[in-house]
Design an enzyme around this catalytic site. Sequence first.
Site, PDB file in Angstrom:
ATOM      1  N   CYS A  83      34.842  31.935  24.684  1.00  0.00           N
ATOM      2  CA  CYS A  83      33.886  33.174  24.350  1.00  0.00           C
ATOM      3  C   CYS A  83      34.543  34.479  24.121  1.00  0.00           C
ATOM      4  CB  CYS A  83      33.014  33.456  25.758  1.00  0.00           C
ATOM      5  SG  CYS A  83      33.712  34.001  27.007  1.00  0.00           S
TER       6      CYS A  83
ATOM      7  N   HIS B 198      34.429  49.123  26.677  1.00  0.00           N
ATOM      8  CA  HIS B 198      32.958  49.050  26.785  1.00  0.00           C
ATOM      9  C   HIS B 198      32.213  49.794  25.561  1.00  0.00           C
ATOM     10  CE1 HIS B 198      34.207  52.543  29.606  1.00  0.00           C
ATOM     11  NE2 HIS B 198      33.306  53.028  28.670  1.00  0.00           N
TER      12      HIS B 198
HETATM   13  C1  PEP Z   1      37.167  38.056  27.211  1.00  0.00           C
HETATM   14  O1  PEP Z   1      38.100  38.651  28.083  1.00  0.00           O
HETATM   15  O2  PEP Z   1      37.605  37.193  26.431  1.00  0.00           O
HETATM   16  C2  PEP Z   1      35.757  38.199  27.397  1.00  0.00           C
HETATM   17  C3  PEP Z   1      34.873  37.484  26.714  1.00  0.00           C
HETATM   18  O3  PEP Z   1      35.450  39.147  28.492  1.00  0.00           O
HETATM   19  P1  PEP Z   1      35.289  40.739  28.273  1.00  0.00           P
HETATM   20  O4  PEP Z   1      35.625  41.011  26.886  1.00  0.00           O
HETATM   21  O5  PEP Z   1      33.857  41.028  28.453  1.00  0.00           O
HETATM   22  O6  PEP Z   1      36.350  41.406  29.147  1.00  0.00           O
END
Ligand code: PEP
Length: 754
Positions: free
Chosen positions: A686, A373
């Site tokens: 994503c 984060h």
């Molecule tokens: C992922 O896990 O690729 C994702 C887009 O979610 P995060 O990075 O927020 O865990």
Amino acid sequence: MRKDNIDLICSVAELSGLFEKRSNVGGFLQDVVELVAAHMHSDVCSIYLYDERRDDLVLRATRGLNQESVDSVRLSLGEGLTGLSLKQLRPIRDGNVTENPDFKRIPQINEEGYNSFLAVPIRRGLTRIGVISLQHKKANYFGEHDMKALRAIASQLAATLENASLLMDIHEEHGESEVVTGDGPDAVITGISAGTGIGIGKAVHLDSADALASPQLSRLPTVEEEVERFKRAIEATRSQLEQLQIETERSFSDVASLIFSSHLLMLRDEEFSGQMLDSVRDGVNPGEAVQMVVGRYVKLFSGMNNPRLQEKVQDVKDLGHRILRNLGEAKSEHGDYSGQVVIAGELYPSELVKLAAQHVEGIVIGGTTVTSHISILARSLDIPVVFTRNEKILLVPENTDLIVDGPSGTIYIEPDKTTRKKYEKERASDRRRLDRDTGVPRECRSACGERVRIMANVNLINDIRFAKRNHAEGVGLYRSEFPFIVRNDFPSEEEQHAIYRKIIEQMEGQEIVLRTLDIGGDKLVARDGGGAQEANPFLGQRGIRFSLANPDIFSDQLRAMLRAGAGADLSIMFPMISGVDEFMRAREHLNECKESLRTEGVAFNENPSVGAMIELPSAIDIAGDLDRNADFLCVGTNDLIMYLLGVDRTNDRVSNLYVSHHPAVLRSIARLVEHVHDPANRLSICGEAAGDPHMVQFFLGLGIRRLSVEPRRIPSLKSLIGATELSRAAGIAGEMLSISSAEELRKYLSDRAS
Ligand code: PEP
Ligand code: MG
């Protein structure tokens, strides 16, 4: 030309034996490079040894390069092909280095004209000792045989060189303090990049409350004058904080509501500033009075178990820092962190936002590992942040000049003039680039004219301006957890509604995918009383599991999303889905929220698309079933790679194993595509890999036509796709799927890139 490999290996063994009797380590190393160069018929042979204190490599001996650069040229881990060889603990052979983007030319060592390069790491078990390298003018000079021979030599030499390295470090240590400083050649610490950009400034420790120098006075001030000075500082602090709160709410409205409220509250608290004032009236220097009271509060809060109060520790320190700066009057106009690089042992997301609002230049987090984060937030806030396990950084004195190179994860301590100039130039051009309209096309088409939809990953509302400037075609992933994480709280339905509405309005009618809360793992919200600690948080109550276990929190969020999405092109997506049951339960919960809004007669979006994130290996195996029950699927490669390969995405010890091009990752995604009906429209990617130039052709080749990336990556992604023929991409994807070794895939991709 034949090289005398066998003879050489025997000679090196002999040499190693002789080392014990020699007194001069430098002389021994020189003997080794001379011998190896002669037997291998190589123009150059060099030995770099790893300096553990500084976490970098030093050129210790060379035959063929400039002798004057011995002991002064330093490379950080991962820097140039030599640094890369040690960082990744693998040999690197290149027949034409001038074409290799990882090759770093060091001007003072005269290595122009050497085309062939071979480097082998020297190691003892997991201990890094150094690198031995060869260079030759002729292209493609070193073969597989040479590599084997050099590896054998490296392993013969390892034990001896380990001793040599220790001795050299001991010789050098005399007169040096424990603190890492540099003069002339920079002292460099390599860490893990967590943010963008370059930060240049003076070191300041977040964890200390050192007084700044009081103004130089020609006579000792009277107590009355000191009382006045103190009161002026408190007044300046109060008005700066009020102004800061207003400005921060304007720029970071989603996460920063009342973010400086505890500072203001404490300042107004008679106990806090009153105790300081009493001490000043008793003749104590104001700086000392501030430190005394701040120290007392820090002790008080630190002793409490409640994580909310723990966070206040930092607020008190931060407030103390500001008052001290204001006491230094001439030293700082705004009492903020302009021109400063903050060094911290750990950092809460809220502190990161506070430091960003106070114009910090850069941040170094020492003695700890990356948290995702903080990394994601740092990028959204545009702050160069580097994590390093090297605790030495915590010993760097205040006011030391520092450079933080965000993208490469490098920290320069007391950089020399050349380095400083180079980075000042780079920082200025970075800033110009951010302020400029980059002329990115609105639509993205492949070279053969097919549409590919490029959307933005949004973490903070702040990201939307870049998304729009780069003509993102909607938000493909909104990470809704950040207001929760930064506030360390669960915002109400109304507060969330205001945030989601703002995103939807700012994107002016484009498609918006709101992801429900993904906390847990290392994305934590400290619950009242600390919440239950989990032994394996990544395998614990994360993502949708948390939402389903906390139906009230889940309902608040879903209702806020549905209401904000009235009349908009809204999609809602659930993270960390492991099976159909989980997805159906989440979907059912959404239907119940719709029902309650209907009964209440509140306007909301009746038909948002509902999707599942594919981030767990189990979701790949049941992709067909999920596809039948969901309106769309979205691959989160960041987590998928982690769970497929069993490699923690935040652990730098295994970061070399965390690779998106691993055959298991590629084949899993290919299998997923086979099971999705209409993948061009119903499947998107994503995770970070969606913006990785090496991986984009693979995704396109499989038939994926929707990618969601960090807004800053959109321009390069669109131009890469614009130059890609989709039939060619399909061929590449096919070839990649046929390769079974990750290392071969890496080579395949780097050959294609060169
Ligand atoms: C992922 O896990 O690729 C994702 C887009 O979610 P995060 O990075 O927020 O865990
Ligand atoms: Mg994820």
